[in-house]
Write an enzyme that holds these catalytic residues in place. Structure first.
Site, PDB file in Angstrom:
ATOM      1  N   ARG A 177     -12.100 -18.177 -43.249  1.00 41.60           N
ATOM      2  CA  ARG A 177     -11.379 -19.202 -42.474  1.00 41.60           C
ATOM      3  C   ARG A 177     -12.315 -20.299 -41.981  1.00 41.60           C
ATOM      4  O   ARG A 177     -11.962 -21.477 -41.971  1.00 41.60           O
ATOM      5  CB  ARG A 177     -10.729 -18.496 -41.283  1.00 41.60           C
ATOM      6  CG  ARG A 177     -10.218 -19.382 -40.218  1.00 41.60           C
ATOM      7  CD  ARG A 177      -9.843 -18.589 -38.973  1.00 41.60           C
ATOM      8  NE  ARG A 177      -9.573 -19.486 -37.903  1.00 41.60           N
ATOM      9  CZ  ARG A 177      -8.435 -20.153 -37.762  1.00 41.60           C
ATOM     10  NH1 ARG A 177      -7.484 -19.987 -38.656  1.00 41.60           N
ATOM     11  NH2 ARG A 177      -8.253 -20.979 -36.753  1.00 41.60           N
ATOM     12  N   CYS A 226      -5.099 -13.683 -40.820  1.00 41.06           N
ATOM     13  CA  CYS A 226      -5.884 -12.529 -41.263  1.00 41.06           C
ATOM     14  C   CYS A 226      -5.444 -11.343 -40.420  1.00 41.06           C
ATOM     15  O   CYS A 226      -4.437 -11.393 -39.714  1.00 41.06           O
ATOM     16  CB  CYS A 226      -7.376 -12.800 -41.134  1.00 41.06           C
ATOM     17  SG  CYS A 226      -7.854 -13.025 -39.439  1.00 41.06           S
ATOM     18  N   ARG A 282      -3.606 -17.228 -36.618  1.00 42.24           N
ATOM     19  CA  ARG A 282      -4.756 -18.143 -36.635  1.00 42.24           C
ATOM     20  C   ARG A 282      -4.417 -19.496 -37.266  1.00 42.24           C
ATOM     21  O   ARG A 282      -4.957 -19.898 -38.276  1.00 42.24           O
ATOM     22  CB  ARG A 282      -5.942 -17.488 -37.325  1.00 42.24           C
ATOM     23  CG  ARG A 282      -6.291 -16.154 -36.694  1.00 42.24           C
ATOM     24  CD  ARG A 282      -7.533 -15.555 -37.246  1.00 42.24           C
ATOM     25  NE  ARG A 282      -8.710 -16.256 -36.721  1.00 42.24           N
ATOM     26  CZ  ARG A 282      -9.962 -15.941 -37.098  1.00 42.24           C
ATOM     27  NH1 ARG A 282     -10.149 -15.016 -38.008  1.00 42.24           N
ATOM     28  NH2 ARG A 282     -10.993 -16.587 -36.584  1.00 42.24           N
ATOM     29  N   PRO A 283      -3.487 -20.231 -36.666  1.00 45.99           N
ATOM     30  CA  PRO A 283      -3.153 -21.567 -37.184  1.00 45.99           C
ATOM     31  C   PRO A 283      -4.306 -22.553 -36.974  1.00 45.99           C
ATOM     32  O   PRO A 283      -5.302 -22.227 -36.336  1.00 45.99           O
ATOM     33  CB  PRO A 283      -1.942 -21.955 -36.352  1.00 45.99           C
ATOM     34  CG  PRO A 283      -2.059 -21.165 -35.098  1.00 45.99           C
ATOM     35  CD  PRO A 283      -2.730 -19.876 -35.471  1.00 45.99           C
ATOM     36  N   ASP A 337      -3.490 -25.907 -36.014  1.00 47.68           N
ATOM     37  CA  ASP A 337      -2.813 -27.089 -35.459  1.00 47.68           C
ATOM     38  C   ASP A 337      -3.703 -27.892 -34.515  1.00 47.68           C
ATOM     39  O   ASP A 337      -3.645 -29.130 -34.494  1.00 47.68           O
ATOM     40  CB  ASP A 337      -1.516 -26.678 -34.770  1.00 47.68           C
ATOM     41  CG  ASP A 337      -1.702 -25.537 -33.773  1.00 47.68           C
ATOM     42  OD1 ASP A 337      -2.595 -24.698 -33.984  1.00 47.68           O
ATOM     43  OD2 ASP A 337      -0.984 -25.483 -32.773  1.00 47.68           O
ATOM     44  N   VAL A 370      -6.572 -13.010 -26.610  1.00 42.95           N
ATOM     45  CA  VAL A 370      -6.920 -14.122 -27.511  1.00 42.95           C
ATOM     46  C   VAL A 370      -6.162 -14.031 -28.826  1.00 42.95           C
ATOM     47  O   VAL A 370      -5.607 -15.008 -29.312  1.00 42.95           O
ATOM     48  CB  VAL A 370      -8.446 -14.154 -27.762  1.00 42.95           C
ATOM     49  CG1 VAL A 370      -8.809 -15.254 -28.755  1.00 42.95           C
ATOM     50  CG2 VAL A 370      -9.195 -14.360 -26.435  1.00 42.95           C
TER      51      VAL A 370
END
Ligand code: EPZ
Length: 427
Positions: free
Chosen positions: A93, A117, A122-123, A125, A327
């Site tokens: 990533r 993942c 986990r975008p 944006d 998170v």
């Protein structure tokens, strides 16, 4: 298939040197694209993700290579290709962060959206919003982010969440955007500060890194430099936890203590003695760890990457611990594997309630991601009998020779079998 085999119960004793930071190095390798010149990075970790990033840079037509195990050379005088390959971005990533530097240098970039993942969606944006704020036209289709900008200009950027990656990405691009960029609600991670120091050494004008507001004044050009990456605080934390669960006594060298405060404080709460020197830390555990509660938060809070190995230690603590993962939405996949080793954990959403048991038993387990692998290794070091850990492709992404380091501290640990790539050749 290659596996790590551990017979638990050996106390870890001795000294070990922590490698350079994976996450610190990856951000800097993307940043090196800004310079029309050669950058040499020293003390980079010899791990899969660094190799993947070297391949990524090579695919962009940049001269990039490993100079021995722990040095990387990048000459980005020319960026011949503005499109990043899907297979590499999918694999790692962090390589998405080449988008901005390519755009800043070439006026155009086309990079695949990194998939989710095993720890969450986990975008990206926040990254896209930042590029748009700096003047890029961004089009997302067919799984690609396509960004164009004749000229980038400084702008205020507010991050909804203090994202480490988005902070690093936007800070990097802003170095070549005309005018002032202010990033509000910026991430405070040491890897953000490390990147800022690298960019400043290249000639960038950055202030406030390490605070919630970072200001960047764009410059015309940046130069290649030689730079030593910061130590890996996640490896330091993992080794300290391994010493804790085995009632060992170790000294870690090449550690920046203040980067690890949250983990070391938490270890002290479990009764483990931690002495922090300027560039070393000694860890001494002489009893079963005590239970304690953990809440993961952005830095300087308890790091989400340490939630998994720390929870493995809490699985044998005296008492019940509550761990909340604030998170990522799916960072408890290792729990099922620990339960196979006898752990008593109830997980609901982002919270795990861990009832410490006197001992775990060795089992065949599989790592689902990098830090899950760390958790299973930590558990195996203390479990009664033998554990067989597969999924090493995840572990090798982020830990340089973890098996050798643990063996040098007295762990009964070996690595055997056919490495994944060799298996393909044999077939
Ligand atoms: C970095 O990932 C690290 N990776 C991660 O380490 C680490 O867990 C994470 O920071 C948090 O500290 C690297 O540095 C290569 P984020 P990053 O952006 O930058 C959400 C490891 O094990 N978010 O701070 O991708 C995101 O979904 C890895 O070494 C958005 O919603 O993390 C997450 O919930 C795992 N939109 C939260 O923010 C965005 O555009 C924090 O992510 C970006 C992020």
């Amino acid at each position: 298939m290659e596996k790590i085999y551990i017979v638990g119960g050996k106390r870890l004793l001795g000294d070990v040197r922590v490698s350079g930071s994976k996450n610190g190095t990856l951000a800097i390798m993307a940043g090196a694209l800004l310079a029309k010149g050669t950058t040499i990075l020293e003390d980079t970790p010899c791990i899969g993700d660094i190799q993947t990033m070297v391949e990524m840079l090579q695919q962009l037509g940049v001269h990039a290579r490993m100079l021995g195990k722990n040095r990387v050379e990048i000459d980005a005088t020319e960026i011949k290709n503005c499109e990043a390959p899907y297979d590499l971005v999918k694999k790692m990533r962090a390589s998405f962060c080449v988008t901005g530097p390519i755009l800043a240098r070439c006026g155009y970039a086309r990079v695949p959206m990194p998939g989710g993942c095993d720890i969450g969606a986990r975008p990206v944006d926040f990254h896209v919003k930042g590029l748009q704020a700096l003047g890029a036209t961004v089009n997302i289709e067919h799984g690609y982010v396509e960004a164009e900008a004749d000229k980038l200009h400084g702008a205020p950027v507010y991050l909804d969440f203090p994202s480490a990656g988005a902070t690093q990405h936007i800070m990097t691009v802003a170095c070549l955007a005309e005018g002032i960029t202010r990033i509000e609600n910026a991430a405070l991670e040491p890897e953000v500060v490390g990147l800022a120091n690298f960019l400043i050494a290249m000639g960038a004008k950055i202030s406030g890194a390490g605070t919630g507001t970072i200001e960047i004044e764009g410059v015309k050009e940046l130069r290649g430099i030689n730079y030593k990456v910061i130590p890996d605080r996640m490896e330091a934390g993992t080794l300290a936890i391994a010493a804790g669960i085995t009632r060992g006594e170790i000294v870690l060298s090449n550690v920046t203590s203040e980067h690890c405060t949250a983990v070391f404080q938490k270890l002290q709460e479990t009764g483990i003695h931690v002495f922090q020197g300027p560039d070393f830390v000694s860890i001494k555990a002489d009893a079963r760890p005590l239970a304690t509660d953990v809440k993961t938060m952005p830095h300087p809070g308890f790091p989400t990457d340490m939630q998994q190995p720390f929870s493995a230690m809490l699985a044998v603590a005296d008492g019940t611990s509550v761990v909340s993962e604030n998170v990522y939405e799916r960072r408890f996949r290792y729990v099922a594997e620990l339960q196979r080793m006898g752990a008593e954990i109830v997980q609901e959403g982002r919270t795990a309630i861990i009832k410490g048991v006197p001992k775990l038993t060795g089992a065949e387990v599989t790592a689902s991601d990098l830090r899950a692998g760390a958790a299973l290794i930590v558990a195996g070091l203390a479990a009664e009998g033998r554990s067989e850990i597969s999924g090493l492709e995840h572990v090798d992404r982020g830990y340089e020779d973890i098996m050798g380091k643990l063996a040098s501290l007295g762990a009964d640990i070996v690595r055997m079998g056919i490495p994944p790539e060799a298996a393909v050749k044999l077939a």
